[in-house]
Enzyme design. Structure first.
Site, PDB file in Angstrom:
ATOM      1  N   CYS A   1      -8.283   5.448  -7.166  1.00 31.22           N
ATOM      2  CA  CYS A   1      -7.711   6.015  -5.947  1.00 31.22           C
ATOM      3  C   CYS A   1      -7.632   7.534  -6.034  1.00 31.22           C
ATOM      4  O   CYS A   1      -7.297   8.094  -7.084  1.00 31.22           O
ATOM      5  CB  CYS A   1      -6.311   5.452  -5.711  1.00 31.22           C
ATOM      6  SG  CYS A   1      -5.558   5.973  -4.152  1.00 31.22           S
TER       7      CYS A   1
ATOM      8  N   CYS B   1       0.863  -1.181   0.000  1.00 33.17           N
ATOM      9  CA  CYS B   1       0.000   0.000   0.000  1.00 33.17           C
ATOM     10  C   CYS B   1       0.901   1.232   0.000  1.00 33.17           C
ATOM     11  O   CYS B   1       1.319   1.702   1.059  1.00 33.17           O
ATOM     12  CB  CYS B   1      -0.918  -0.022   1.219  1.00 33.17           C
ATOM     13  SG  CYS B   1      -2.162   1.276   1.221  1.00 33.17           S
TER      14      CYS B   1
END
Length: 435
Positions: free
Chosen positions: A354, A160
């Protein structure tokens, strides 16, 4: 009456409980289990770390909102999953039985894989939880009295990367507002093979765009960085190349460091034979169902997804909000189908969407599908992304409090990005086989 238990009250778990109850109604029992009694909006943790958000602003007490919807809530950590008995063992010694189990546990933060890492027993900070972000903020306040070098980035095996980029830019913006930026050299140290890889093999022009932003903000970087240990004020990392051969060693001094760790599966789940891969992530089929236990489903970070590509330093693939949302919806559809005696047909998607804040700007990317080659490779930046993320935060917190089960990405985020037309076959396409 079926008993459906959801473990984990994050971005996947809370919507899963609401969607299950809305779909199945009073005829079936839905229970949400979580170690803490509150929801935390993890995407806002970089803001907490620099003080532009507080814990109260991004957390929601769960019990009153869940009970309004007829969802039972157990504020206990799960110590063991016993699929042969359809039972969970809880921290207080009690047991909870289920007919269907939905795992949305998130990860275990594997700080121990790099000696000296972590905010509790080590020398680096984290923004993976609100507790860690608060600790990072307290240290940041002390740092401001005696500023110096800063390291931001991600450890080997991290999956991440977006929050690390966010934090670097947010920190830069905050230091500039305080007129202290000239006293703080910032170095971005990442296991990615290049800036903008993001665990996705890059998205659109993310490499050149993020490199340009780093140059414009005077942020240096080390990529292919295999961080081996952290001492007080000193990070040791080896820069690799090619098939993983050492290129050069770096000893980087710091007064403040935030390094995202590698993820593993949580212990209670990882210890179940046949349920997970060696890293403890749940092995699922195309319908989000465990390959070994047909009444166990999983969504989100706890799911096993293969890396996009082999890299000199290990990197993982991220699980973004839109992907998690579609996984949850597929699980709800498939449990409902199973209760009706029908075959599971719903599938999640491995498309990545995102929104990343950059302090006073932002970056948005869309990868359809997440694994290349892609139908859509889209990357943009601008002030509007910062505003969109703020709006996303406010809406998701409202969604948790209101108990709504509407899919936020399809209704708002895609429209805001101007790509709602992609909602057809490209957004809802088949996902690759999980390995």
């Amino acid at each position: 009456m079926a008993r459906i238990v959801v473990v984990g009250a994050g971005i996947g778990g809370v919507p899963a409980a609401y969607e299950l109850k809305a779909r199945l109604g009073k005829g079936h029992e839905v229970t949400l289990v979580n170690a803490s009694d509150y929801f935390q909006f993890v995407p806002s943790n970089p803001w907490v770390a620099v003080g532009t958000r507080t814990r109260d602003a991004i957390t929601v007490p769960l019990r009153p909102h869940l009970e309004k919807k007829g969802i039972a809530f157990v504020a206990q950590a799960v110590t063991a999953v016993q699929p042969e008995r359809n039972t969970l063992q809880l921290l207080d010694g009690s047991a909870l039985e289920y007919d269907y189990l939905v795992l949305t546990t998130g990860p275990r933060l594997a700080f121990e894989e790099v000696p000296g890492a972590g905010p509790v027993d080590g020398h680096t900070h984290s923004i993976c939880t609100t507790d860690h972000a608060e600790r990072a903020h307290a240290a940041y306040q002390e740092f401001l009295h005696n500023p110096g070098p800063v390291i931001v980035g991600a450890m080997p095996g991290a999956s991440c990367f977006g929050p690390a980029y966010e934090f670097a830019f947010i920190l830069d913006a905050d230091l500039r507002r305080r007129k202290l930026r000239h006293k703080v050299p910032i170095t971005f140290v990442t296991s990615e093979p290049y800036i903008g890889h993001l665990g996705l093999g890059g998205v659109g022009d993310s490499k050149s765009m993020l490199e340009s932003e780093f140059r414009n903000h005077d942020i240096k970087w080390v990529t292919n960085a295999k961080t081996t240990r952290v001492e007080p004020g000193l990070l040791h990392t080896t820069e690799l190349y090619g098939l993983g051969n050492p290129l050069r060693d770096h000893e980087l001094p710091f007064r403040y460091a935030m390094m995202l760790p590698a993820f593993k599966g949580v212990d209670a789940v990882a210890g179940v034979e046949g349920l997970c891969n060696p890293r403890g992530f749940v092995l699922i089929d195309e319908h989000q169902r465990s390959r070994a236990y047909r009444n166990i489903f999983a969504a989100g970070v706890c799911v096993a997804i293969p890396p996009v590509e082999v890299t000199p330093v290990a990197t993982g693939a991220p699980k973004t909000g839109y992907m998690i949302e579609t996984m949850v919806t597929a699980i709800v559809d498939n449990i409902a189908a199973d209760l009706e005696g029908k075959e599971a047909k719903a599938k999640g998607t491995w498309n990545a969407i995102c929104l990343a804040d950059m302090g006073d700007s932002g970056a948005a990317f869309v990868a359809l599908p997440q694994l290349p080659p892609r139908n859509v490779n889209w990357f943009r930046k601008g002030k509007w992304v910062h505003l969109a993320k703020v709006a996303f935060e406010k809406y998701f917190l409202h969604k948790v409090k209101a108990g709504t089960s509407e899919p936020i990405y399809e209704k708002y985020i895609l429209k805001a990005l101007g790509i709602l037309r992609l909602e057809g076959s490209q957004l809802k396409g088949e996902k690759s086989e999980v390995r």
